[in-house]
Scaffold this motif. Structure first.
Motif, PDB file in Angstrom:
ATOM      1  N   LYS A  69      56.436  -9.371  19.697  1.00 34.26           N
ATOM      2  CA  LYS A  69      56.675  -9.451  21.139  1.00 34.26           C
ATOM      3  C   LYS A  69      56.242 -10.797  21.717  1.00 34.26           C
ATOM      4  N   LEU A  70      55.239 -11.415  21.099  1.00 37.29           N
ATOM      5  CA  LEU A  70      54.769 -12.706  21.578  1.00 37.29           C
ATOM      6  C   LEU A  70      55.568 -13.828  20.921  1.00 37.29           C
ATOM      7  N   ASP A  71      55.992 -14.793  21.723  1.00 40.48           N
ATOM      8  CA  ASP A  71      56.768 -15.921  21.197  1.00 40.48           C
ATOM      9  C   ASP A  71      56.004 -16.680  20.121  1.00 40.48           C
ATOM     10  N   ILE A  72      54.712 -16.859  20.309  1.00 40.99           N
ATOM     11  CA  ILE A  72      53.909 -17.620  19.350  1.00 40.99           C
ATOM     12  C   ILE A  72      53.927 -16.967  17.972  1.00 40.99           C
ATOM     13  N   MET A  73      53.883 -15.636  17.932  1.00 46.61           N
ATOM     14  CA  MET A  73      53.925 -14.925  16.658  1.00 46.61           C
ATOM     15  C   MET A  73      55.328 -14.988  16.049  1.00 46.61           C
ATOM     16  N   TYR A  74      56.345 -14.880  16.887  1.00 49.04           N
ATOM     17  CA  TYR A  74      57.724 -14.956  16.414  1.00 49.04           C
ATOM     18  C   TYR A  74      57.999 -16.337  15.814  1.00 49.04           C
ATOM     19  N   ILE A  75      57.529 -17.393  16.495  1.00 54.15           N
ATOM     20  CA  ILE A  75      57.696 -18.754  15.992  1.00 54.15           C
ATOM     21  C   ILE A  75      56.984 -18.908  14.652  1.00 54.15           C
ATOM     22  N   ALA A  76      55.797 -18.318  14.536  1.00 58.04           N
ATOM     23  CA  ALA A  76      55.043 -18.411  13.286  1.00 58.04           C
ATOM     24  C   ALA A  76      55.809 -17.773  12.136  1.00 58.04           C
ATOM     25  N   PHE A  77      56.440 -16.632  12.375  1.00 60.02           N
ATOM     26  CA  PHE A  77      57.210 -15.988  11.311  1.00 60.02           C
ATOM     27  C   PHE A  77      58.486 -16.765  10.987  1.00 60.02           C
ATOM     28  N   ILE A  78      59.084 -17.401  11.974  1.00 58.72           N
ATOM     29  CA  ILE A  78      60.244 -18.259  11.699  1.00 58.72           C
ATOM     30  C   ILE A  78      59.807 -19.433  10.827  1.00 58.72           C
ATOM     31  N   GLN A  79      58.669 -20.039  11.150  1.00 56.93           N
ATOM     32  CA  GLN A  79      58.166 -21.150  10.348  1.00 56.93           C
ATOM     33  C   GLN A  79      57.863 -20.703   8.921  1.00 56.93           C
ATOM     34  N   LEU A  80      57.288 -19.532   8.783  1.00 56.47           N
ATOM     35  CA  LEU A  80      57.006 -18.992   7.454  1.00 56.47           C
ATOM     36  C   LEU A  80      58.303 -18.778   6.663  1.00 56.47           C
ATOM     37  N   ALA A  81      59.316 -18.233   7.337  1.00 50.85           N
ATOM     38  CA  ALA A  81      60.619 -18.028   6.682  1.00 50.85           C
ATOM     39  C   ALA A  81      61.253 -19.374   6.292  1.00 50.85           C
ATOM     40  N   LEU A  82      61.142 -20.378   7.148  1.00 53.08           N
ATOM     41  CA  LEU A  82      61.697 -21.695   6.843  1.00 53.08           C
ATOM     42  C   LEU A  82      60.992 -22.325   5.633  1.00 53.08           C
TER      43      LEU A  82
END
Length: 126
Positions: free
Chosen positions: A107-120
């Motif tokens: 739900k938090l953008d910061i956590m979503y961005i972190a998971f996108i970075q991890l996936a990248l």
């Protein structure tokens, strides 16, 4: 997202779903900065507005984007180079293969961005 290949993202920004992406695309270009040599920048038609193309040219990018069909003064573009745009689409597809990102569990953008970075990171080393 600005990407250099089907597995390498340079930078990305989250935007609100109801907003147009062109302003965020201009911000991304500015964060990448001015290029030393003219570099082709393959863009989707959503980024073909005059302001985005002008920003790209000021930063020494060569915008490769087809004009919309209702343009009064259409321009020529490199159709062969434009076919490489699918590489960014493939990168999006690889990232969305992660269920946590696809379903947006965070739900938090910061956590979503972190998971996108991890996936990248995972996609780039795989």
């Amino acid at each position: 997202m600005i990407a250099s290949s089907a597995k390498t993202a340079i930078d990305f920004i989250l935007s609100e779903g109801q907003l147009h992406d062109a302003s965020y695309g201009r911000m991304l270009m500015e964060t990448v900065g001015k290029q030393e040599i003219t570099t082709p920048l393959i863009m989707d038609r959503a980024y073909e507005d005059d302001k985005t193309r002008l920003t790209a040219q000021m930063l020494k990018f060569a915008p490769i984007v087809p004009p919309k069909s209702n343009r009064l003064n259409p321009w020529d573009y490199d159709k062969t180079l434009y076919k490489l745009r699918n590489e960014v689409e493939r990168l999006f597809r690889l990232i969305q293969g992660f269920r946590r990102i696809f379903c947006r569990f965070e739900k938090l953008d910061i956590m979503y961005i972190a998971f996108i970075q991890l996936a990248l990171i995972y996609v780039s080393i795989k």
